[in-house]
Design a protein around this motif. Structure first.
Motif, PDB file in Angstrom:
ATOM      1  N   ASP A  10       0.824  -1.224   0.000  1.00 30.60           N
ATOM      2  CA  ASP A  10       0.000   0.000   0.000  1.00 30.60           C
ATOM      3  C   ASP A  10       0.849   1.262   0.000  1.00 30.60           C
ATOM      4  O   ASP A  10       0.468   2.270  -0.591  1.00 30.60           O
ATOM      5  N   GLN A  11       2.005   1.211   0.664  1.00 34.60           N
ATOM      6  CA  GLN A  11       2.905   2.369   0.716  1.00 34.60           C
ATOM      7  C   GLN A  11       3.803   2.466  -0.519  1.00 34.60           C
ATOM      8  O   GLN A  11       4.556   3.430  -0.662  1.00 34.60           O
ATOM      9  N   GLY A  12       3.734   1.475  -1.384  1.00 33.73           N
ATOM     10  CA  GLY A  12       4.538   1.495  -2.610  1.00 33.73           C
ATOM     11  C   GLY A  12       6.002   1.192  -2.385  1.00 33.73           C
ATOM     12  O   GLY A  12       6.848   1.567  -3.199  1.00 33.73           O
ATOM     13  N   ILE A  13       6.317   0.481  -1.294  1.00 39.59           N
ATOM     14  CA  ILE A  13       7.718   0.165  -1.006  1.00 39.59           C
ATOM     15  C   ILE A  13       8.004  -1.333  -1.076  1.00 39.59           C
ATOM     16  O   ILE A  13       9.114  -1.768  -0.790  1.00 39.59           O
ATOM     17  N   ALA A  14       6.987  -2.095  -1.480  1.00 35.53           N
ATOM     18  CA  ALA A  14       7.151  -3.520  -1.782  1.00 35.53           C
ATOM     19  C   ALA A  14       6.602  -3.742  -3.185  1.00 35.53           C
ATOM     20  O   ALA A  14       5.541  -3.217  -3.532  1.00 35.53           O
ATOM     21  N   THR A  15       7.337  -4.495  -3.976  1.00 31.63           N
ATOM     22  CA  THR A  15       6.952  -4.680  -5.381  1.00 31.63           C
ATOM     23  C   THR A  15       6.390  -6.064  -5.673  1.00 31.63           C
ATOM     24  O   THR A  15       6.086  -6.358  -6.824  1.00 31.63           O
ATOM     25  N   GLY A  16       6.225  -6.871  -4.647  1.00 35.42           N
ATOM     26  CA  GLY A  16       5.628  -8.178  -4.849  1.00 35.42           C
ATOM     27  C   GLY A  16       5.411  -8.899  -3.541  1.00 35.42           C
ATOM     28  O   GLY A  16       6.144  -8.694  -2.574  1.00 35.42           O
ATOM     29  N   VAL A  17       4.362  -9.718  -3.535  1.00 36.46           N
ATOM     30  CA  VAL A  17       4.062 -10.590  -2.402  1.00 36.46           C
ATOM     31  C   VAL A  17       3.793 -11.965  -2.996  1.00 36.46           C
ATOM     32  O   VAL A  17       2.915 -12.112  -3.850  1.00 36.46           O
ATOM     33  N   PHE A  18       4.555 -12.959  -2.548  1.00 37.66           N
ATOM     34  CA  PHE A  18       4.479 -14.276  -3.153  1.00 37.66           C
ATOM     35  C   PHE A  18       4.414 -15.379  -2.106  1.00 37.66           C
ATOM     36  O   PHE A  18       4.944 -15.233  -1.010  1.00 37.66           O
ATOM     37  N   ASP A  19       3.820 -16.477  -2.496  1.00 38.10           N
ATOM     38  CA  ASP A  19       3.885 -17.717  -1.736  1.00 38.10           C
ATOM     39  C   ASP A  19       5.209 -18.360  -2.124  1.00 38.10           C
ATOM     40  O   ASP A  19       5.431 -18.667  -3.303  1.00 38.10           O
ATOM     41  N   ALA A  20       6.096 -18.544  -1.172  1.00 38.37           N
ATOM     42  CA  ALA A  20       7.446 -19.044  -1.467  1.00 38.37           C
ATOM     43  C   ALA A  20       7.426 -20.414  -2.133  1.00 38.37           C
ATOM     44  O   ALA A  20       8.329 -20.741  -2.894  1.00 38.37           O
ATOM     45  N   ASP A  21       6.398 -21.218  -1.874  1.00 39.39           N
ATOM     46  CA  ASP A  21       6.310 -22.541  -2.491  1.00 39.39           C
ATOM     47  C   ASP A  21       5.792 -22.498  -3.927  1.00 39.39           C
ATOM     48  O   ASP A  21       5.919 -23.480  -4.652  1.00 39.39           O
ATOM     49  N   ARG A  22       5.193 -21.382  -4.320  1.00 40.04           N
ATOM     50  CA  ARG A  22       4.561 -21.333  -5.643  1.00 40.04           C
ATOM     51  C   ARG A  22       5.123 -20.252  -6.570  1.00 40.04           C
ATOM     52  O   ARG A  22       4.758 -20.203  -7.736  1.00 40.04           O
ATOM     53  N   VAL A  23       5.954 -19.376  -6.058  1.00 41.46           N
ATOM     54  CA  VAL A  23       6.456 -18.272  -6.870  1.00 41.46           C
ATOM     55  C   VAL A  23       7.221 -18.807  -8.077  1.00 41.46           C
ATOM     56  O   VAL A  23       7.956 -19.780  -7.991  1.00 41.46           O
ATOM     57  N   GLU A  24       6.999 -18.163  -9.204  1.00 40.70           N
ATOM     58  CA  GLU A  24       7.698 -18.520 -10.445  1.00 40.70           C
ATOM     59  C   GLU A  24       8.833 -17.524 -10.683  1.00 40.70           C
ATOM     60  O   GLU A  24       8.741 -16.353 -10.316  1.00 40.70           O
ATOM     61  N   ALA A  25       9.884 -17.987 -11.324  1.00 39.32           N
ATOM     62  CA  ALA A  25      11.076 -17.167 -11.540  1.00 39.32           C
ATOM     63  C   ALA A  25      10.763 -15.894 -12.322  1.00 39.32           C
ATOM     64  O   ALA A  25      11.290 -14.832 -12.005  1.00 39.32           O
ATOM     65  N   LYS A  26       9.918 -15.972 -13.343  1.00 35.60           N
ATOM     66  CA  LYS A  26       9.606 -14.780 -14.148  1.00 35.60           C
ATOM     67  C   LYS A  26       8.922 -13.711 -13.298  1.00 35.60           C
ATOM     68  O   LYS A  26       9.278 -12.544 -13.362  1.00 35.60           O
ATOM     69  N   SER A  27       7.942 -14.105 -12.493  1.00 41.08           N
ATOM     70  CA  SER A  27       7.243 -13.146 -11.628  1.00 41.08           C
ATOM     71  C   SER A  27       8.192 -12.525 -10.613  1.00 41.08           C
ATOM     72  O   SER A  27       8.148 -11.318 -10.353  1.00 41.08           O
ATOM     73  N   LEU A  28       9.057 -13.358 -10.051  1.00 38.82           N
ATOM     74  CA  LEU A  28      10.022 -12.857  -9.076  1.00 38.82           C
ATOM     75  C   LEU A  28      11.026 -11.924  -9.753  1.00 38.82           C
ATOM     76  O   LEU A  28      11.355 -10.860  -9.207  1.00 38.82           O
ATOM     77  N   ALA A  29      11.481 -12.281 -10.944  1.00 43.23           N
ATOM     78  CA  ALA A  29      12.410 -11.416 -11.681  1.00 43.23           C
ATOM     79  C   ALA A  29      11.765 -10.069 -11.995  1.00 43.23           C
ATOM     80  O   ALA A  29      12.414  -9.019 -11.890  1.00 43.23           O
ATOM     81  N   ASP A  30      10.487 -10.080 -12.366  1.00 44.84           N
ATOM     82  CA  ASP A  30       9.778  -8.822 -12.644  1.00 44.84           C
ATOM     83  C   ASP A  30       9.705  -7.950 -11.394  1.00 44.84           C
ATOM     84  O   ASP A  30       9.909  -6.733 -11.459  1.00 44.84           O
ATOM     85  N   ALA A  31       9.416  -8.567 -10.235  1.00 47.28           N
ATOM     86  CA  ALA A  31       9.350  -7.810  -8.978  1.00 47.28           C
ATOM     87  C   ALA A  31      10.723  -7.262  -8.601  1.00 47.28           C
ATOM     88  O   ALA A  31      10.839  -6.127  -8.122  1.00 47.28           O
ATOM     89  N   ILE A  32      11.769  -8.048  -8.828  1.00 45.86           N
ATOM     90  CA  ILE A  32      13.131  -7.584  -8.552  1.00 45.86           C
ATOM     91  C   ILE A  32      13.471  -6.396  -9.437  1.00 45.86           C
ATOM     92  O   ILE A  32      13.977  -5.365  -8.953  1.00 45.86           O
ATOM     93  N   THR A  33      13.196  -6.517 -10.713  1.00 44.31           N
ATOM     94  CA  THR A  33      13.505  -5.429 -11.650  1.00 44.31           C
ATOM     95  C   THR A  33      12.784  -4.150 -11.248  1.00 44.31           C
ATOM     96  O   THR A  33      13.381  -3.066 -11.222  1.00 44.31           O
ATOM     97  N   ARG A  34      11.515  -4.258 -10.911  1.00 43.11           N
ATOM     98  CA  ARG A  34      10.760  -3.067 -10.508  1.00 43.11           C
ATOM     99  C   ARG A  34      11.331  -2.473  -9.217  1.00 43.11           C
ATOM    100  O   ARG A  34      11.486  -1.253  -9.101  1.00 43.11           O
ATOM    101  N   ALA A  35      11.653  -3.335  -8.246  1.00 43.42           N
ATOM    102  CA  ALA A  35      12.201  -2.854  -6.972  1.00 43.42           C
ATOM    103  C   ALA A  35      13.500  -2.102  -7.173  1.00 43.42           C
ATOM    104  O   ALA A  35      13.750  -1.084  -6.528  1.00 43.42           O
ATOM    105  N   VAL A  36      14.315  -2.584  -8.079  1.00 40.05           N
ATOM    106  CA  VAL A  36      15.647  -2.014  -8.279  1.00 40.05           C
ATOM    107  C   VAL A  36      15.626  -0.804  -9.213  1.00 40.05           C
ATOM    108  O   VAL A  36      16.410   0.132  -9.028  1.00 40.05           O
ATOM    109  N   GLU A  37      14.727  -0.781 -10.179  1.00 37.96           N
ATOM    110  CA  GLU A  37      14.799   0.234 -11.230  1.00 37.96           C
ATOM    111  C   GLU A  37      13.709   1.299 -11.202  1.00 37.96           C
ATOM    112  O   GLU A  37      13.832   2.304 -11.893  1.00 37.96           O
ATOM    113  N   ASP A  38      12.646   1.122 -10.425  1.00 37.34           N
ATOM    114  CA  ASP A  38      11.536   2.073 -10.423  1.00 37.34           C
ATOM    115  C   ASP A  38      11.874   3.273  -9.536  1.00 37.34           C
ATOM    116  O   ASP A  38      12.031   3.133  -8.311  1.00 37.34           O
TER     117      ASP A  38
END
Length: 173
Positions: A110-138
């Motif tokens: 809600d504060q715009g300081i987290a770029t993804g919330v995932f279930d660690a058992d189900r997260v896919e690499a592409k979704s996680l990579a997208d969240a990482i990219t946004r966190a680092v580059e936005d």
């Protein structure tokens, strides 16, 4: 040395398949072109897992200096870890495992300081990579994270608590 790493830690909680998560994290780092640090904490790492050029593996690390140098932090959303991430001014990606961590995840998103919330058992690499990219580059995420860091650091948390305790002690002496 080099670009800031993406840090992943389960802290004191790892109620998910760590081996699968490590594979997903490594794949996400590769897809996003980032390097990372994996802090095992209380979790048991897969046998034979060693540091590579892309991923440094360690069992323990002090969060304050590590998070201050992190591009972003993947964490479970525990109270102590959230406090360290906010004080460090690092964007978050959350892997909540219990209800209070899910609530922290909602608040950080809600504060715009987290770029993804995932279930660690189900997260896919592409979704996680997208969240990482946004966190680092936005740039908007970076600005909001700095605002929260400044706000948390201005509160003088421990110093204010000590002052309150000492003031109470003097008043009752």
């Amino acid at each position: 040395a080099g670009p800031a790493p993406v840090v992943a830690t389960a802290g004191s909680m790892a109620s998910f398949g760590v081996a699968r998560f490590v594979e997903t994290f490594e794949d996400a780092l590769r897809r996003s072109g980032k390097r990372g640090v994996l802090v095992a904490g209380w979790s048991t790492l897969p046998e034979g897992l060693v540091s590579t050029e892309r991923l440094h593996v360690t069992h323990e690390a002090p969060y304050a200096p590590l998070f201050a140098r992190a591009a972003c932090v993947l964490h479970h959303g525990g109270t102590g870890t959230v406090a360290e991430v906010l004080a460090a001014g690092a964007p978050s990606i959350l892997l909540p495992q219990i209800a209070c961590q899910e609530r922290f995840a909602e608040l950080l998103v809600d504060q715009g300081i987290a770029t993804g919330v995932f279930d660690a058992d189900r997260v896919e690499a592409k979704s996680l990579a997208d969240a990482i990219t946004r966190a680092v580059e936005d740039d908007d995420v970076a600005a909001r994270v700095r605002k929260w860091r400044d706000r948390v650091c201005a509160e003088r948390g421990v110093d204010a608590a000590v002052d309150a305790i000492e003031g109470h002690r003097e008043a009752t002496a």
